[in-house]
Each structure stands twice: as C-alpha cells, then as structure tokens.
Design a protein around this motif. Structure first.
Motif, short mmCIF file in Angstrom:
data_model
loop_
_atom_site.label_atom_id
_atom_site.label_comp_id
_atom_site.label_asym_id
_atom_site.label_seq_id
_atom_site.Cartn_x
_atom_site.Cartn_y
_atom_site.Cartn_z
N ALA A 1 0.83 -1.21 0.00
CA ALA A 1 0.00 0.00 0.00
C ALA A 1 0.86 1.26 0.00
O ALA A 1 0.55 2.24 -0.69
N ASP A 2 1.95 1.24 0.76
CA ASP A 2 2.83 2.40 0.85
C ASP A 2 3.45 2.73 -0.50
O ASP A 2 3.65 3.90 -0.84
N MET A 3 3.75 1.69 -1.29
CA MET A 3 4.31 1.89 -2.63
C MET A 3 3.35 2.68 -3.52
O MET A 3 3.78 3.36 -4.46
N ARG A 4 2.07 2.60 -3.25
CA ARG A 4 1.07 3.21 -4.12
C ARG A 4 0.55 4.56 -3.62
O ARG A 4 -0.38 5.11 -4.21
N THR A 5 1.17 5.07 -2.57
CA THR A 5 0.76 6.40 -2.08
C THR A 5 1.95 7.32 -1.85
O THR A 5 1.90 8.50 -2.20
N GLN A 6 3.03 6.80 -1.25
CA GLN A 6 4.18 7.64 -0.98
C GLN A 6 4.80 8.13 -2.29
O GLN A 6 4.94 7.36 -3.24
N MET A 7 5.17 9.35 -2.35
CA MET A 7 5.70 10.08 -3.51
C MET A 7 4.58 10.56 -4.41
O MET A 7 4.66 11.67 -4.94
N LEU A 8 3.51 9.76 -4.58
CA LEU A 8 2.37 10.28 -5.34
C LEU A 8 1.76 11.48 -4.62
O LEU A 8 1.40 12.47 -5.26
N ASP A 9 1.68 11.39 -3.30
CA ASP A 9 1.09 12.52 -2.57
C ASP A 9 1.98 13.76 -2.64
O ASP A 9 1.50 14.88 -2.49
N GLN A 10 3.28 13.59 -2.92
CA GLN A 10 4.15 14.75 -3.05
C GLN A 10 3.75 15.59 -4.27
O GLN A 10 3.88 16.81 -4.25
N VAL A 11 3.26 14.93 -5.31
CA VAL A 11 2.75 15.66 -6.48
C VAL A 11 1.59 16.56 -6.07
O VAL A 11 1.49 17.72 -6.49
#
Length: 411
Positions: free
Chosen positions: A129-139
């Motif tokens: 799950a973390d792979m699919r949210t972390q860094m995406l939220d930085q956008v």
C-alpha cells in the motif's frame, strides 16, 4: 488560497488527524496487555523502517527533480515513473533483511510462530500500500492540494480510532487487530490518492527518461548508507531492550513514544509545506531555513515544558501500567524534540539535493554507539531514551555542513 491560510488549514487538519492517531495509540497502551503492547511497539517501528528503507534516497531525488521542473506536468509524470521504478528495485534488496529482523525481535518478545507469520503478512501488505501512495502525494503537495490530502488522512485516522474502540468494547481487541487497523489505513489511502494524481498528470504510460533514472540512482547511492544506518539506530534501541531487559521495558518505551507522537504533525508540515517552500526558494536561504526549522522545533519545546510541569498528566494518557515513569517521560519528550528538529533540518537540506556530507552522521553516531554502553544503563528505559536522543548529533552536524558547503559554492 494564500500560503499562510493553506498552512493554517493544513495544521488544523493535521492536529485533528494526529489527535485521532494519538488517541488510538494511547488507548492501545491502556487496553492491550503489556506483552501484546511490546509486540505492537515492534511492529509500528518496523513499518516505519519499511517506509524509510524502501524510499532510501528516492524521495529526495524525486522532490529535487520535481522542484526543478514544476509545473511541467509531463515532466512530473516522467519523474514519478522513474521514482516508482527505482523504489521497486530498492525494495527488492531492503525487504528481506527487514523481515528477518522482524522475526527475531518478535521471537525475543515472546511471539509464537503463527503470530510471527501473521505479522509478516501484514508488513508486506503495508509495503504494498505504501508503494502506491508515498511520492504520489508529493505531487499533490506541489500542486497545493494539501488540504484535500489532509482531509483524507484526518478521516482515516478517525475511522481507525473508531474501529479500535469498537473492537475493545466488543471484547475482540488483540495485537493482530491493532496492527491490521494501521495497515488498513495505508490500504484505504491508495484509491483516492491514485485518482487525484491521475486527474492531475497526463495519462500514462509516462516516458521513462534515462537521465531521471540516473539522477535518482545517484541520489540513492549517496543516501542509502546513511538511511540504512539511521534505521539501524532506531532498531538498535529495541534490540538492546529486547536483549537486556524484558517485554515490560519494551512496552514502557513504546508507550512513552506514543505520547511523543504528538509531534508527528511537525513531520507532516515539513513534507507538505516546508520542503516545497525551501526547494523552490532562490534567495535568503539561510533565513528561510532558520525560520522553518524554528517552526518545527516550537511544538517540541512546548511538549518538554509540559512534561516538566505536569508529567503525571501526560502519563495518565497511557494508563496505570506506566504511571511511575516520571523521569522517563521528560527524557522521552526531549528525545522527540531533538529527533524531530534534526529530521526537519536534514530533510530540508536534503530535498535541495545537498547530500555530499550526509555520510558524516555515520562516524559521529558510530562513536556515540561505542561510548553509550559505558555512559548509560541500556537495560533501562531512561538509558534507552538518552541513547536514542544522541543520534540527533550526527544528523544535525551533517546537515549544517552540507548547507554551509552548498552556500559557499553559490548553490
């Protein structure tokens, strides 16, 4: 929306989200038996280690490249693809040793084979799950959608608190359900974050640009030794307590760190506001850095003052099992303040791509590790907390050196 208003709204939402998360952690300290809470403490520490290790340097390079190219959305999509691709590769090397350490710590604290297997499964789900949210939220943070993300995190934190309370009232609360609640929040975050990012960026597939991959790879190579060492620092405290003390000390250490989680909004503020501000700043960098770090330190000072004046009030939050830890709660708050301040300083400097002297934290903190057994009783909670707070020395030193050298070079 003006930046100050966005920051105030974000901090308000962050405070509510953290209040719900802290309430959940404090209730678990009260409701779980000491042995179960020791297991829970280990799992919370390990899930944090998974996030840090599998992002090892990737998120720093990602923020640096994103700051240079924003608001070019085509480039943002390309950079995001390169970052996610590299994080998968990093995870292939980092997850196996993390799983092995998890097994050892759980066994040392009395977990049976089936419980260990269940915890490993939950740990893998958390990583997925973390792979699919972390860094995406930085956008989304760069796009000034911080309020939307914070609202989601607030609702999920409240839902988690309600779920845990329902389990307790129904008599079904166990350490497995407690960890499942945390993992469930990470999974529930995936869908909305993914939808919002897809609406913002051009439709995939995004081009995988070789120069982006190389820049990110270089950042990872610079950051990975330090990241591994930082995680080692965090786990060595639990390892020492597991070996030299009992599960009661591990649980007590975990309960005190639950109270210090009141400072987590500081970290949220750093990534949501301070990093984009500092990464895009062209002038007055010293003044900006001092101001941002000062803002991040202020809540920690308030928490330390509260622990000094009214320690019984803070200890009441975690229940009667830990009510006599008056000295320890003060040390825990000082430790949290130093660690959060050091992390904010290092994070701001690193997200500009200034990582040349990050390695300095390794010899400094190795010297601390060598000296600590002769200075502190590491089989006690007080000794473990003082041991932990010393690790901020290397982080602060390396960040200040990197900043000074970068400014001297005119960067």
């Amino acid at each position: 929306m003006p930046p100050i208003k966005r920051a105030l709204i974000f901090l308000t939402g962050s405070a509510v989200a953290q209040a719900a998360a802290s309430l959940t952690g404090l209730l678990l300290a009260r409701w779980l038996i000491i042995e179960d809470y020791a297991i829970y403490t280990i799992m919370i520490a390990i899930t944090g280690a998974v996030t840090v290790l599998t992002r090892s340097g990737v998120h720093l390079g990602f923020s640096t490249l994103l700051g240079r190219s924003w608001p070019d959305l085509t480039r943002a999509g390309q950079i995001l693809r390169a970052a996610v691709h590299l994080r998968r590769i990093v995870s292939m090397f980092m997850l196996p040793p993390v799983m092995a350490v998890t097994v050892y710590l759980l066994w040392e604290n009395g977990a049976g084979s089936w419980l260990v297997l269940a915890m490993l499964g939950l740990l893998f789900l958390y990583w997925w799950a973390d792979m699919r949210t972390q860094m995406l939220d930085q956008v989304l943070y760069f796009d000034k959608q911080t309020t939307k993300v914070q609202t989601l995190d607030t609702l999920l934190s409240i839902a988690r608190a309600c779920f845990v309370a329902t389990l307790f009232l129904s008599g079904g609360l166990t350490v497995i359900w407690a960890v499942m609640a945390s993992v469930g929040v990470a999974i529930a975050r995936m869908v909305p974050i993914g939808i919002w990012v897809r609406r913002k960026l051009p439709q995939p597939p995004h081009e995988l640009v070789p120069s982006d991959r190389e820049t990110l790879r270089q950042t990872v190579m610079k950051e990975m030794p330090v990241t591994i060492f930082v995680v080692f620092q965090g786990q060595i405290v639990l390892l020492v307590l597991s070996l030299a003390a009992t599960s009661a000390e591990v649980a007590g250490y975990g309960a005190l760190t639950r109270i210090t989680q009141l400072l987590v909004p500081v970290q949220a503020f750093v990534f949501a506001f301070a990093v984009p501000i500092f990464a895009k700043r062209k002038a007055h960098l010293g003044r900006t850095l001092t101001t941002l770090v000062g803002l991040c330190t202020a809540p920690g000072l308030f928490l330390v003052a509260t622990a000094l004046v009214f320690p019984a009030g803070l200890l009441w939050l975690v229940g009667p099992n830990y009510a006599d830890l008056h000295t320890e709660i003060v040390l825990a708050c000082i430790m949290a303040m130093l660690i959060r301040t050091a992390g904010a300083l290092r994070g701001l400097v690193s997200h500009r791509g200034w990582l040349t002297y990050n390695w300095l934290s390794i010899p400094i903190n190795l010297a601390w590790i060598a000296a600590a057994p002769f200075v502190f009783d590491l089989g006690t909670i007080s000794g473990a907390l003082m041991f932990q707070m010393g690790f901020s020395l290397g982080t602060i030193t390396s960040a200040l050196v990197d900043f000074a050298v970068a400014r001297k070079r005119g960067l």
